[in-house]
Design an enzyme around this catalytic site. Structure first.
Site, PDB file in Angstrom:
ATOM      1  N   GLY A   9       0.812  -1.216   0.000  1.00  8.89           N
ATOM      2  CA  GLY A   9       0.000   0.000   0.000  1.00  8.89           C
ATOM      3  C   GLY A   9       0.843   1.263   0.000  1.00  8.89           C
ATOM      4  O   GLY A   9       0.493   2.252  -0.641  1.00  8.89           O
ATOM      5  N   ASN A  10       1.999   1.218   0.714  1.00  8.98           N
ATOM      6  CA  ASN A  10       2.819   2.421   0.837  1.00  8.98           C
ATOM      7  C   ASN A  10       3.435   2.831  -0.504  1.00  8.98           C
ATOM      8  O   ASN A  10       3.858   3.971  -0.666  1.00  8.98           O
ATOM      9  CB  ASN A  10       3.920   2.210   1.880  1.00  8.98           C
ATOM     10  CG  ASN A  10       4.789   1.027   1.547  1.00  8.98           C
ATOM     11  OD1 ASN A  10       4.294  -0.084   1.412  1.00  8.98           O
ATOM     12  ND2 ASN A  10       6.064   1.252   1.368  1.00  8.98           N
ATOM     13  N   LYS A 127     -12.369 -10.803   5.847  1.00  7.88           N
ATOM     14  CA  LYS A 127     -11.579  -9.664   5.398  1.00  7.88           C
ATOM     15  C   LYS A 127     -12.409  -8.378   5.478  1.00  7.88           C
ATOM     16  O   LYS A 127     -13.400  -8.233   4.754  1.00  7.88           O
ATOM     17  CB  LYS A 127     -11.109  -9.928   3.963  1.00  7.88           C
ATOM     18  CG  LYS A 127     -10.438  -8.766   3.291  1.00  7.88           C
ATOM     19  CD  LYS A 127      -9.018  -8.587   3.742  1.00  7.88           C
ATOM     20  CE  LYS A 127      -8.414  -7.347   3.102  1.00  7.88           C
ATOM     21  NZ  LYS A 127      -7.113  -7.001   3.653  1.00  7.88           N
ATOM     22  N   LYS A 211      -2.986  -9.977  -1.542  1.00  8.22           N
ATOM     23  CA  LYS A 211      -2.039  -9.555  -2.584  1.00  8.22           C
ATOM     24  C   LYS A 211      -0.735 -10.357  -2.514  1.00  8.22           C
ATOM     25  O   LYS A 211      -0.158 -10.727  -3.547  1.00  8.22           O
ATOM     26  CB  LYS A 211      -1.790  -8.059  -2.406  1.00  8.22           C
ATOM     27  CG  LYS A 211      -0.745  -7.440  -3.268  1.00  8.22           C
ATOM     28  CD  LYS A 211       0.604  -7.270  -2.575  1.00  8.22           C
ATOM     29  CE  LYS A 211       0.605  -6.353  -1.396  1.00  8.22           C
ATOM     30  NZ  LYS A 211       1.904  -6.337  -0.681  1.00  8.22           N
ATOM     31  N   LYS A 273       2.708 -11.838   4.374  1.00  9.88           N
ATOM     32  CA  LYS A 273       3.955 -11.682   3.603  1.00  9.88           C
ATOM     33  C   LYS A 273       4.897 -12.854   3.903  1.00  9.88           C
ATOM     34  O   LYS A 273       5.494 -13.429   2.990  1.00  9.88           O
ATOM     35  CB  LYS A 273       4.657 -10.363   3.949  1.00  9.88           C
ATOM     36  CG  LYS A 273       3.834  -9.156   3.566  1.00  9.88           C
ATOM     37  CD  LYS A 273       4.550  -7.859   3.882  1.00  9.88           C
ATOM     38  CE  LYS A 273       3.583  -6.711   3.937  1.00  9.88           C
ATOM     39  NZ  LYS A 273       2.642  -6.628   2.812  1.00  9.88           N
TER      40      LYS A 273
HETATM   41  P1  ADP Z   1       1.912  -3.347   2.738  1.00  4.95           P
HETATM   42  O1  ADP Z   1       0.949  -2.200   2.724  1.00  4.95           O
HETATM   43  O2  ADP Z   1       3.278  -3.017   2.213  1.00  4.95           O
HETATM   44  O3  ADP Z   1       1.357  -4.612   2.160  1.00  4.95           O
HETATM   45  P2  ADP Z   1       1.425  -3.849   5.588  1.00  4.95           P
HETATM   46  O4  ADP Z   1       1.164  -2.524   6.211  1.00  4.95           O
HETATM   47  O5  ADP Z   1       0.276  -4.756   5.343  1.00  4.95           O
HETATM   48  O6  ADP Z   1       2.251  -3.625   4.263  1.00  4.95           O
HETATM   49  O7  ADP Z   1       2.524  -4.666   6.432  1.00  4.95           O
HETATM   50  C1  ADP Z   1       3.750  -4.062   6.816  1.00  4.95           C
HETATM   51  C2  ADP Z   1       3.625  -3.673   8.280  1.00  4.95           C
HETATM   52  O8  ADP Z   1       3.585  -4.860   9.076  1.00  4.95           O
HETATM   53  C3  ADP Z   1       4.793  -2.926   8.871  1.00  4.95           C
HETATM   54  O9  ADP Z   1       4.724  -1.543   8.611  1.00  4.95           O
HETATM   55  C4  ADP Z   1       4.622  -3.220  10.373  1.00  4.95           C
HETATM   56  O10 ADP Z   1       3.898  -2.189  10.995  1.00  4.95           O
HETATM   57  C5  ADP Z   1       3.742  -4.474  10.429  1.00  4.95           C
HETATM   58  N1  ADP Z   1       4.297  -5.608  11.175  1.00  4.95           N
HETATM   59  C6  ADP Z   1       3.564  -6.439  11.954  1.00  4.95           C
HETATM   60  N2  ADP Z   1       4.312  -7.405  12.477  1.00  4.95           N
HETATM   61  C7  ADP Z   1       5.582  -7.209  12.033  1.00  4.95           C
HETATM   62  C8  ADP Z   1       6.814  -7.893  12.222  1.00  4.95           C
HETATM   63  N3  ADP Z   1       6.906  -8.991  12.993  1.00  4.95           N
HETATM   64  N4  ADP Z   1       7.911  -7.422  11.601  1.00  4.95           N
HETATM   65  C9  ADP Z   1       7.847  -6.315  10.818  1.00  4.95           C
HETATM   66  N5  ADP Z   1       6.705  -5.624  10.588  1.00  4.95           N
HETATM   67  C10 ADP Z   1       5.580  -6.061  11.191  1.00  4.95           C
HETATM   68 MG    MG Z   2       0.708  -0.790   4.837  1.00  4.22          MG
END
Ligand code: ADP
Ligand code: MG
Length: 311
Positions: A9-10, A127, A211, A273
């Protein structure tokens, strides 16, 4: 080498979450400048991306204009955002490559992902999507067959199925274009969820595919040599948010799976992820990487990020 880069998303919204068109274009430019760095190293890139905030906005438009224009189903929202984000990413990637004096053709593919009609997600949707609604407004939609959860003070929120992606139906087209030298954007939002009816005909369903799990399946389907999940943190972390927080560097897939079992990765964010990377590494024997956008070139070299290897 072919690398599948999954953008979070970022990469598609401003740091504060704003999703105005200019914010999305600016975020795409930043992301594609990182991806252009990989391409400049001679790497062939296939790009996939999230679409959560964009679909969220379409749902609000649907809701507010329902009395004037017919609302469209969730699978249409997925198709629409693949089109728009594909267009924005192609422009941004070509511009970033031009700055480096590199010329490569780009393409964006509307991509369908097959799911099972019997997936447990359809009977127990989990979801959350769309905005919080007051109970009486949610009630009207519940009577139309939608599922909602009571989230207390914040209101009621719609939940939909997040089924397992089974097959990237358009992976062949992506592969053909990649083989022909195109840099391809595909399977945005995990793919448009479709099921095959008894008559063999495909139709879209009200669901959202994860995703990252979609990216893992696409990576395997297009024979990518690496899967890179680019997000807003440099590493997956054990003991995240505690004093004992430790970034994970190079790690075997079995070790990473056991960290997951111990509950180190939050279910709505880092969890999928890690699961996606583990699946890809287990099924292909190739290396997968979770890192920030800025680190993808170093990540591919195994010098940065969480680098997940077989064994
Ligand atoms: P994206 O939008 O890139 O798909 P998300 O926001 O869904 O990403 O996931 C990334 C976020 O996951 C990080 O910013 C962090 O806040 C969170 N997070 C939760 N658990 C962990 C972890 N164990 N290690 C790193 N990040 C984590
Ligand atoms: Mg995010």
């Amino acid at each position: 080498m072919r690398v599948l880069v999954a953008l979070g998303g970022n990469a598609m919204t401003a740091a504060d979450g704003s999703v105005g068109p200019d914010d999305q274009i600016a975020a795409a430019q930043t992301a594609m400048s990182a991806v252009a760095g990989l391409v400049a190293e001679g790497v062939d890139v296939v790009i996939t991306h999230g679409n959560g905030p964009q679909v969220g906005n379409l749902l609000v438009k649907n809701e507010l204009s329902a009395a004037v224009v017919p609302p469209v189903p969730l699978d249409w929202c997925g198709a629409q955002t693949q089109g728009t984000l594909g267009f924005v990413l192609m422009n941004a990637l070509e511009a970033a490559l031009a700055q480096r004096g590199v010329r490569r053709p780009t393409a964006a593919v509307v991509t369908r992902t097959r799911v099972d009609s019997g997936d447990p997600g359809f009977s127990k949707p989990t979801k959350p999507i769309g905005r919080f609604l007051p109970k009486d407004e949610a009630q009207v939609l519940i009577e139309h067959g939608q599922h909602f959860q009571d989230r207390g003070d914040r209101g009621w929120r719609r939940v939909v199925a997040s089924p397992e992606p089974r097959e990237i139906l358009d992976a062949g087209v992506v592969m053909t274009l990649a083989d022909a030298g195109y840099l391809v954007v595909a399977n945005g939002g995990g793919g448009i969820p479709v099921v095959r009816g008894d008559n063999g005909v495909l139709h879209g369903v009200e669901a959202v595919i994860d995703k990252d799990l979609g990216a893992a399946l696409l990576a395997r389907s297009v024979a990518a040599d690496r899967l890179v999940i680019a997000t807003d943190v440099d590493n997956a972390i054990i003991g995240y948010g505690t004093d004992a927080a430790q970034p994970i560097g190079r790690v075997g897939v079995e070790q990473l799976r056991s960290y997951a079992v111990e509950g180190h990765f939050a279910s709505g964010s880092m969890g999928p992820k890690v699961d996606a990377i583990c699946r890809y590494v287990e099924q292909t024997g190739n290396t997968g990487v979770i890192t920030s956008l800025d680190n993808i070139v170093a990540g591919i070299r195994g010098e940065s990020g969480t680098v997940v290897v077989a064994g």
